[in-house]
Each structure stands twice: as C-alpha cells, then as structure tokens.
Scaffold this active site. Structure first.
Site, short mmCIF file in Angstrom:
data_model
loop_
_atom_site.label_atom_id
_atom_site.label_comp_id
_atom_site.label_asym_id
_atom_site.label_seq_id
_atom_site.Cartn_x
_atom_site.Cartn_y
_atom_site.Cartn_z
CD GLU A 265 14.03 23.84 75.90
OE1 GLU A 265 13.73 24.06 77.11
OE2 GLU A 265 14.05 24.69 75.00
CB CYS A 302 14.90 27.40 77.77
SG CYS A 302 13.49 27.53 76.69
#
Lengths: 530, 530
Positions: A265, A302
C-alpha cells in the site's frame, strides 16, 4: 518490562549481528535506548526455516484454536498497559489519546479476525457431488477449500505504530489465514515493536503453537527486508509505506525463481470533489471539515485529502476564504520521524517553487524539531493536467485545490488521476446527476468512494476496502484493512474423489464445521450435510 | 461461411497489415487458406481504444443481460455446425469426436458462467450499516461489491482450439466478470479462431452491446501479444501455453508503468503416487489406467501424467511389466503442430540421452508427419533429486517413473517437486496412513489432488481448481477452469455513506437483486432487504 534490543526468532530472544538502529523521539530528536542490532543473513534464514517448519501444523489448527490465538494476542497487548503507550509516544510523537485509540483498534481488529476465522466463510467451500451415471463420462466428486499460502513477510509501517505494525492488519490477516508471519519492524518504533512482538510470542506459548508461527526482525537498512522477500520459503509479503519501498519489494518478489505476491500500500492523494450545490450551500462547513481532516495527526494518513477538485466561481471563493481563515489557527504537530519531516518540507518547497501552483494558506510553524506546518495550494485544471509533479503525494498536512472552468475539465482531471485509495464526493441533491456521470471514472480510480464525509478514518469491518489501483497499491484486487484482507493469503485446492476420512474436516460430507457451502451450485444453510 | 483471413476490431472485419500466418494441417503438413495477416500497432491500439470505450457500459449491464449474452455466444457457436468441426480438425489433427466433445464443453462452460453471473455471488456484497450513536466516533454505512478490472487480453491455447481459445474459459470468465476481451488468436488454428470470433461478434450485435466488448487479432509472432499486455488500457491477461511464453508476458506486465496481473497456466508434470497396497492389489488395472491417460490426445494435456512415483519392489515390477506390454499397442497420434512435435521429439531424445534415465517402453512410431510415439522412462529417486532436467515437462505422451527405496525418499521427491496443476494418489485402505503424511506436502505443491483417478479430464464446475503454485501457473491464488475463474477479473470497491439512489443496484438497501449478502457480519438469505 525491560526492553532488550533483541530480535525474536521464534521463542528465542537473541541479539542481532548487524548495524543497529535506535528509536528517536521526534519531538526532541533525542536518541532512545536500547540499540536494536539488525538481523544477520543467518538470522533471517533461521526465522524462515522456523516458519517453514511451522506452516503445515499451523494452517491445520482448528478454527476455534486459531481464533483463540488471535484473541490471546489482543489480551497480551492490552496487558502491556501504559508502558506500550509511553514508549510509542516517545518513539512517534503521537499523542497518548491517539495511541490509546489505536491500541483499541488493533485489539478489536485481532478479535474481528478471530470472529472471521470462526465463521469459516474464508474457506469458500464448494462441493460438486459425483454423478456416476452421467453420459458420456461420469462426474467425479469435487471439493474445494482455501488453504494458507505459506510463510508471510510483514513490514511495519511508521504512521500506525500499532494498527499497521507488528500485530497490525497484515499480521492479523495472515495469521488468520493460517500463515506463519515474520515481521520486519519499522525502524521508527523499535521499542514499541519489541513490546508487541513479545506479546505475540507469549500468545504462541500460551496456545502451544509451533514457535515458528511468529518472528520479529530489526534492521537499520533494507537488507533484511529484501532478504526476506527473496527467501524461497516466503510466499507473500505485506507492506505499507512509500512508493519507492513498495516498488523495491515488488521487484525483489518478481526477480525470484518463484515470483510471489507483494501487497504494497503505497501512495494516494485521495481526491475530494466539491460539487456546485454542496459548495454553494455549505462552503463554511466544508472548509471546517476539510481543515480538520487535512491536519488530523499532522496529515500523516494514507487517506489524507491531498487534492480538492471544484469549479471556479463565488462558491469556491467562499470556501477558499474560509480555509484561509481556518488554516492559520492550525498548530504545528510533531511528525513521526525526522525523515518524514524533511520529505514533507521538501514536498512543500517543491510546490512553493512550482510556478503552476500558488499558496492559499499556511498553518503555524511551531517551535521545536520536526513540526509540520500545514499548507494549502491552488492550481488550475489546465496546469494540473500539464504537470505530473502536481499529482505527487506530499505525505503530511499539504493539499492542492484544482480549479476547473467547467464539467468537462472536472471529468478530465478525474480521468487523469493515478490510482487512489479513496475518492470523495461532496454533493447536495442538485449535484446527483453530475455525480452520476463521474462515478464510473472514480470507480476505476479508487478502492473506496465516500459521499459527504472525509477520507481519513478507515473503519475495520467486513465491507471496508483499503486498497485501489496502482500506485495506491500493488494489487487492486485486494484490501489491507477489513476482514476481506484474509483472502490475500489464501489459495484454492480441489480434492477429487477423496474418501471422506482422507478429506479435510471442512470438506467432509456431514459438513461438521456447519459452513455455508456452495453445494451443486446452490448456496446452503450452514446446518446441512449431504 | 467463407473465411476472410481478417481481424475483428469490434464489429469491423479488416485485413491485418503485418506478416501473415496460415493454418497448417499437421497430419499432412499442408498449408491451409486463407492467410491471416498480423495486426499492426495501430490496429492493436484501435482494439484497445474500443475496449476502453466499452468498459463502463459493459460492466454495468444487468446480470440478466450479461448472462443472455454468454448464452447467445454459445448458440452462435453451435450454429457454426460442422464447418467449425471440419476446420478445427484440419488445423489441429484432433479427431472429430474429440472436437465435438470440446465444442459441447465450450458451450456448456459459457452457459455455466451465465448461471454464475445470474446468481450474483461473484459480487461478494458486504454491508456494514451505520451506527450513528457509536462512541467515541459514529460508524459510517459501508457497502462493498466487486467490479470488473477493465479490458482483458486473452491468449488462445493450441491444445484446446475451442475450450481454451477464442471463446474458452479465459474469455468466458472475463466477459462474465464484465471485462471487454481482446483475443490474440493462436497461430495453430486461425480459421477456427475466425469462425468462433465471428460467432462472438454476432452475439454482441444481437445483444446490442458496445462493439468494443470483443476483438480478435492475429499475429505471426509475439509483437501483438506483447503490445497488448503492454498497452495501458489492458488491465489483466489470461494465457495457457509454454513457460517461456508465460514468463515473457509476466515480464511485459511487470515492466509497465502500472503492473497488471497475468494469469498464465504454464507447465506441470502432474505427479502420480502409486502407494504400496494399491500397487500390490491392482498393478494391471493401474497400468491400463495410466497408459490410457498418458496417451489420450497424444498426451497433449496440461494435466498429462508425466511423473509416476512408487516404491521399488515386486509390485512396481508387475506394474512396469504391464506397462511394457501395453505401450507398444498405443498407436502414434498426430500432434497439434510441427513445432509441438519437434519439441516433443527433442524432449524424448534428451531423456534417451540422459544416463540417469532408462527407457521402459515405447509406442508405435506411425507413418506420416508429426506423429507422437509414446515413451515411458524410469529413474531412481536419488537421480531424480540430483538432476533438475528430469523435472522438466515433455509436452506429449512421455512419462517418467521414479523408483524410491523407502518412504523417506518418496517424501523427499514430493518436497522437491515444482508447483503442479495436479497430484494424484492411488491408494487402498492400507495406504491411507502413509497418504496422510504426504498430503500437507502435496497440498503445498498442487492445485488439485485426486484419489484413485487420472489427472486428464478437467471438469468445468464450481469446485474445480485448474491452477497451482509456480511454475504450474503464475498465480496460485486462482483457477483458470470452473466458475471461480471469474474472480481473476474483479476488484472490490467500497461505497461509504452513499444515498441509496446513488448506489449500484447490487448494494441498495432493499437488496433488489436478492443476493446472499454479508450483512453486519451475518450471512443473509437471498430474500432480505434491510
């Protein structure tokens, strides 16, 4: 508990043999003891050999035993008490309340995976019974279940020292799937990692599992991580971090004799679309929500809203005025590491130096090291489309507003985005028709779409997708948060014409685990056998 | 129907612009008309652009409409009648009966995917309802479904000119998932490919779908395939063929700015373990079953039994004597292409020249070109473990018997195998204890385990796994045969706090599609709404 600075190779606490790394208090730049010496090549191999030896026994633990193990880890983490919070606070600069919340989320996540393991849906049992009389050829009895991939390498992330680290989502989902885990601790919180690692090791002992189910390795650089992903015994890797780091792991995984999946990720700017009616009706509220989401945790998420897209005009002007009033009140928060702070500062400078972008507002600069000063920039759609540097993630509390002249420019901005973790639409009823035309494009770009919310805050549940097309992640087919994350560490195996006594329990005719099987094309109630 | 030799770019039948390829009758080495000119770079791009333009509309077709489209393809293939069988026979040398059976399988496969599309389980709908009162933070309403990945490149395989080619399993599963498909036809059966491609194109017209949902390209070499997998609009690829070909596609896919999944089914020697009691009790029957499976279709199956493993002794000797008597009766069958024949001959010569292997028996050599002479070789476990060349697949009717001195050698042989599509155990009751000790190893090595059967014959059903660890395939998490193959072309998207009227139908509160949803952690009956 005294921190040892040791690696955990199975149940053994041993000193590393390579260059060491220390925790650093980012609020003061003070070095924290003890030193964590990196694992040698031999120590990496020992951990891999133990994991390999543990895999067959671990992947066949009963659903109940595996669920209890996950719950036991959660209990041992809770039993670490304040020491864990204090050490994490010292190593990351994150406030106590945030860390307490994150600990709760981490333990709840382990318990949610325990529930998922018990329910057994992840086994995806499919049965096609024999048709011995079929013409021209009889049909065999065919039964499918999912099994664990094998040992998994997990890389701790810096920005969630508990929830995305040693016993975070990647570890919890891999253990739930039946995979032994070797964690490469993030250098930004080695003491926190040791504490949690020892909690996992205690749970293994309590549950009498093979010691190789879990190891914890430290490293001052990249050698251990690359060695892990390159080792033939490792069958998958989970990573949350930079695009550079993720790409290096992806390349190492592809260079192997047997390529393996890497779930990385990486980066996302999380576009937020402000639609005309919403912007007209509630510019002030949107500005408040935006600034709160942008500056939460110094923007170190994120899913931080790094891009706003809206049409030029009085409504956007009102929104920008509100942002300009709010941002200067945002205090400078300590960032996680000196490295993250300097990367943020460089990203802000690059935007300041870019003639296609202008500064809208800046937050307080703060005293002391590694303080994040929030920044909002603005550009035009034409400039955004022309300059790929404006699409880059600046990890921290920085965001770019893209002004569009018309709907066609908004559409083009959406189509030219890279893959994203999230995309957000702020809409009122009058905006729905326009929103509908953009949805197909946004679905192709992001793993999670939100209406009238902010992307920070990722619920751990069955329906969550924390994933998305490259470069948001290396594999858009998966999520790293939520119970569907277990599927990353499984593969199907089919058993043909097996006598019942040789079949795995999940596939036996009486359906002893009471699973919702797909039986001859029909979804069953859990209670059925054949 | 007159064959045109043309590409199909959407609904347009156009001549290719690169070097052409002809079908060849392998039974006679005669060239077959017409010539199929390869697609130019621009023609590849036209097909990709059409697929890109079609994707959003196609992936949101209703379950019923998409299922009817798949059924319509099957009907149009059936309507091709004998012309299809005759052309396929001329291009492949495969017997008429086999091709008729394969046509039936291909159409049944399309209809099975239609059933799968209608059932909607592939949407994997997960709903977590809002908890506005939750402390400390409210929970949002979160809903997950699967959506199509985007345009898919499919590579026809030579050994199943219908079932693994233009409208074979990869195409059927990608279309079922909602992905437009661009097929690169296999050069070994261009006329068969054109006929089936036109059947698909007619179904698109009948169903009033966007023309870009399907295109068919020819090529005399590798340029079109690499161009397809490298095109930014292609989001996944399906391939069945050689390890060299699969690796080239995997590398091209990883070299892209945005890497994409490649589902390559490559090579497998499909170990068959003959356990002591089974071998003792029915050596003759096992020999008959083995020879029939080995020589079926000139051994040109991915699941051909290329390796037998058994313990030395009188029972194995009896089995080998029976094989030595049976094999010389096996007639030489025409192989699919001159290239496959010469690769087979080279593989047999390599085994004949390898001092670690001895010939047990050979079949008839036959008159005429490209005839496959069956071969059975034997070696010792020590030699097999020492010489990796003995692990290589020889595509055709060749098999190697590995004699083991004891159970430990059998275990070592299993542990040292590469990844496989299948592993087979021939056991009687007295063998079950020993079989149980080897199962964990075999589960790690293969996608499908069989008891007392032969691996040739791959049922198209829900429970099938035609897949396995590398190098059997590039992605052990998937299957290329059976309804689970649809999952290869999907990715999850989560919708947070969407108003019901903006949600996709599958996720709306009343559950209008009557799906078995995972609702707040519980598996629902299909009939429920909220």
């Amino acid at each position: 508990m005294t921190l040892t600075g040791n690696l955990l190779i199975g149940q053994q606490s041993v000193a590393g043999e390579r260059q060491s790394v220390h925790g650093i208090n980012p609020a003061t730049n003070q070095t924290l003891e003890p030193a964590y010496a990196g694992a040698s090549t031999e120590q990496v191999e020992q951990a891999c050999a133990l994991a390999w030896a543990a895999q067959d026994a671990y992947r066949e633990t009963s659903l109940a035993a595996r669920a209890e193990f996950l719950e036991c880890i959660a209990s041992h983490i809770e039993q670490l008490g304040d020491e864990l919070i204090e050490r994490a606070h010292a190593e990351t600069g994150l406030p106590h309340a945030r860390l307490q919340g994150e600990r709760g989320r981490t333990c709840q996540q382990l318990r949610l995976f325990a529930r998922t393991v018990r329910a057994g849906e992840w086994l995806d049992v499919r049965v096609d019974t024999a048709h011995p009389q079929r013409q021209p050829l009889p049909r065999s009895d065919l039964r499918q279940r999912q099994i664990a991939l094998g040992p998994v390498a997990v890389f701790g992330a810096s920005n969630f020292p508990l929830a995305f680290s040693v016993a975070g989502g990647d570890t919890a989902s891999a253990l739930a799937a039946g995979c032994p885990v070797i964690v490469k601790a993030h250098s930004a919180h080695p003491g926190t990692s040791e504490l949690v690692g020892r909690a996992v090791a205690r749970a293994i002992k309590d549950c009498a599992l093979p010691e190789g189910v879990f190891s914890l390795l430290f490293d001052s650089g990249y050698q251990v991580g690359i060695a892990l992903v390159s080792d033939w015994r490792i069958k998958a890797a989970g990573f949350t971090g930079s695009r550079t780091g993720g790409l290096a792991l992806m390349q190492a995984a592809q260079a192997r004799l047997e390529p393996i999946p890497v779930y990385a990720e990486m980066s996302s700017i999380n576009p937020v679309l402000l639609f005309p009616a919403a912007l007209h009706n509630r510019a002030q509220a949107l500005a408040e929500g935006f600034v709160a989401s942008l500056t939460l945790g110094a923007g170190q998420f994120c899913t931080n809203p790094g891009l706003l897209v809206a049409q030029k005009g009085p409504a956007l002007d009102a929104f920008l005025r509100a942002v300009t009033e709010l941002i200067p009140h945002s205090t400078a928060q300590t960032m996680l590491t000196p490295g993250i702070f300097s990367a943020y500062a460089a990203g802000v400078t690059a935007l300041q130096d870019n003639p296609r972008a202008r500064t809208v507002a800046a937050g307080q600069s703060g005293a002391g090291p590694n303080r994040c000063q929030a920044h909002v920039f603005i550009t035009d759609a034409v400039d955004f489309l022309a300059d790929h540097r404006l699409h880059a993630e600046t990890f921290g509390a920085a965001s770019l507003v893209v002004q569009c002249s018309n709907n066609e420019e908004i559409r083009q901005v959406c189509e030219h985005l890279e893959g994203q973790l999230t995309a957000t639409l702020h809409v009122d009823d009058a905006d729905l028709a326009l929103a509908r035309t953009l949805l197909p494009s946004l679905e192709r770009k992001a793993g999670r779409l939100l209406v009238n919310g902010w992307p920070t805050g990722v619920e751990v549940c069955d329906a969550m997708v924390h994933g998305g097309p490259y470069p948001a992640t290396s594999d858009a087919r998966t999520t790293s948060v939520g119970t569907a994350a277990i599927q990353r560490f499984l593969r199907p195996v089919c058993y043909q014409d097996f006598p019942d006594k040789l079949l795995p329990t999940a596939l036996q005719k009486t359906n002893p685990l009471h699973l919702h099987r797909l039986l001859d094309g029909q979804r069953e109630d859990a209670s059925h056998g054949e």
